[in-house]
Design an enzyme around this catalytic site. Structure first.
Site, PDB file in Angstrom:
ATOM      1  CG  HIS A   1      -1.833  -1.184   1.276  1.00 15.37           C
ATOM      2  ND1 HIS A   1      -1.390  -2.445   1.669  1.00 15.37           N
ATOM      3  CD2 HIS A   1      -3.155  -1.332   0.995  1.00 15.37           C
ATOM      4  CE1 HIS A   1      -2.409  -3.296   1.624  1.00 15.37           C
ATOM      5  NE2 HIS A   1      -3.493  -2.638   1.224  1.00 15.37           N
TER       6      HIS A   1
ATOM      7  CG  ASP B   1      -5.859  -6.239  -3.164  1.00  9.73           C
ATOM      8  OD1 ASP B   1      -6.501  -5.546  -2.359  1.00  9.73           O
ATOM      9  OD2 ASP B   1      -5.273  -7.304  -2.854  1.00  9.73           O
ATOM     10  N   GLY B   2      -2.926  -4.572  -3.124  1.00 11.69           N
ATOM     11  CA  GLY B   2      -1.594  -4.863  -2.617  1.00 11.69           C
ATOM     12  C   GLY B   2      -1.398  -6.283  -2.138  1.00 11.69           C
TER      13      GLY B   2
ATOM     14  CG  ASP C   1       1.884   0.594   4.770  1.00 11.41           C
ATOM     15  OD1 ASP C   1       1.746  -0.008   3.700  1.00 11.41           O
ATOM     16  OD2 ASP C   1       2.384   1.725   4.852  1.00 11.41           O
TER      17      ASP C   1
END
Length: 259
Positions: free
Chosen positions: A42, A139-140, A160
Site C-alpha cells: 500500500h 490490490d496490494g 500497511d
C-alpha cells in the site's frame, strides 16, 4: 474504497514508528553483500509536503516528525534519509516508505510497489522512476502473492493498509500466512493502527497463532485531535533482522514522554 489519502497523515506519530523501524531493518539488511527485494503493498504517493493544505488541516506531522526528529541520533538511518531527501526535495518534504526504502537499496536490489488510488499511483510512478521501481495499480495483497517468492529471494515486505475497510483486519492474517508459505525467508513487516475499541486484537490473535516467534511492538499516544480515534500504533514483524528488538526499545523510549 479509494477515499484514503495519506497526505493528511504523512509524518504523524504512526509514520515515525513505522519508518524508523523500516529504515533500521533495511540498514542492517543492506550491510550484507547480497541483493534483496523490497515489496510494499500500500505504497501511497511516495513523497509528501508538510506545508501542504492537507498536512496543515490535521496538524499530525507537527505532532509527529516535527516534534520527534531531533530525538533520533544524527547517524540513525531514518534521520540520515530524511536529511538526504530534504536536501533533494526541500526542507518541507517528507518521504513515504517507498522513497525511504529506495534510499537504502543498492544497485542490484529490486523494488515492487502496489497502490490502487489512480492519482496516488500516478505520482508514485513519477517519484519512484529514478529508482527503477516496479509499480502496479492493483490490490496490494494480491500483488504480494503474485510476486513471491521474489528474485532476489532475500528481502522485506511492508504491509500497511489504511484499515478503512473493516475486511482488512480479516484479510491480512490470511494473506501473510499465504505469503509466508511461499516465501518463508522473507521479512514480513505489518503496520496496524490502535484505535479506540481495539479492533486490531482479533487480527493479532490470528497472527500470533500463525507466527508465534514474530516480534510485536506497540506505542500509545494521545489522539491527534478531539474525536480522533487512533490512540497508538503497532508493528508486527516476522523473521525480524538482528537489531530490531533494540530499535523497538529505542522507539519506546523516544515516545515515552508523549503518554
Amino acid at each position: 474504497m479509494l477515499s484514503y489519502q495519506h497526505a493528511y497523515h504523512a509524518g504523524n506519530l504512526a509514520d515515525v514508528q513505522k519508518h524508523a523501524l523500516l529504515c533500521s531493518m533495511l540498514d542492517y539488511m543492506t550491510r550484507k553483500d547480497k541483493p534483496l527485494t523490497y515489496i510494499e503493498t500500500h505504497a501511497g504517493r511516495g513523497l509528501y509536503r508538510l506545508d501542504s493544505e492537507a498536512a496543515a488541516k490535521t496538524g499530525e506531522a507537527a505532532q509527529g516528525i516535527g516534534r520527534l526528529q531531533d530525538l533520533f541520533p544524527t547517524d540513525h538511518p531514518y534521520r540520515r534519509s530524511l536529511s538526504e531527501i530534504r536536501a533533494r526535495y526541500g526542507e518541507m518534504a517528507y518521504p513515504g516508505s517507498p522513497l525511504l526504502a529506495a534510499m537504502a537499496l543498492r544497485d542490484g536490489d529490486q523494488m515492487h510497489l502496489a497502490e490502487l488510488h489512480p492519482q496516488e499511483v500516478a505520482t508514485l510512478r513519477e517519484v519512484m522512476a529514478p529508482w527503477g521501481a516496479h509499480v502496479r495499480q492493483e490490490d496490494g495483497l494480491a500483488m504480494a502473492l503474485a510476486v513471491t517468492p521474489p528474485t532476489p529471494r532475500r528481502g522485506l515486505m511492508l504491509v500497511d493498509p489504511s484499515y478503512e475497510v473493516k475486511e482488512d483486519y480479516a484479510a491480512v492474517p490470511k494473506a501473510l500466512a499465504a505469503v509466508h508459505r511461499k516465501w518463508n525467508v522473507g521479512v514480513l513487516a505489518l503496520w496496524y493502527p490502535i484505535l479506540v475499541g481495539d479492533q486490531h486484537l482479533p487480527m493479532l490473535r490470528q497472527l500470533e497463532t500463525s507466527f508465534p516467534d514474530a516480534l510485536r511492538h506497540e506505542l500509545r499516544f494521545p489522539p491527534a485531535r478531539e474525536g480522533h480515534r487512533m490512540v497508538g500504533s503497532g508493528m508486527f514483524v516476522v523473521n525480524a533482522p538482528w537489531g530490531t528488538v533494540e530499535e523497538m526499545e529505542r522507539l519506546t523510549s523516544i515516545f515515552a514522554p508523549l503518554r
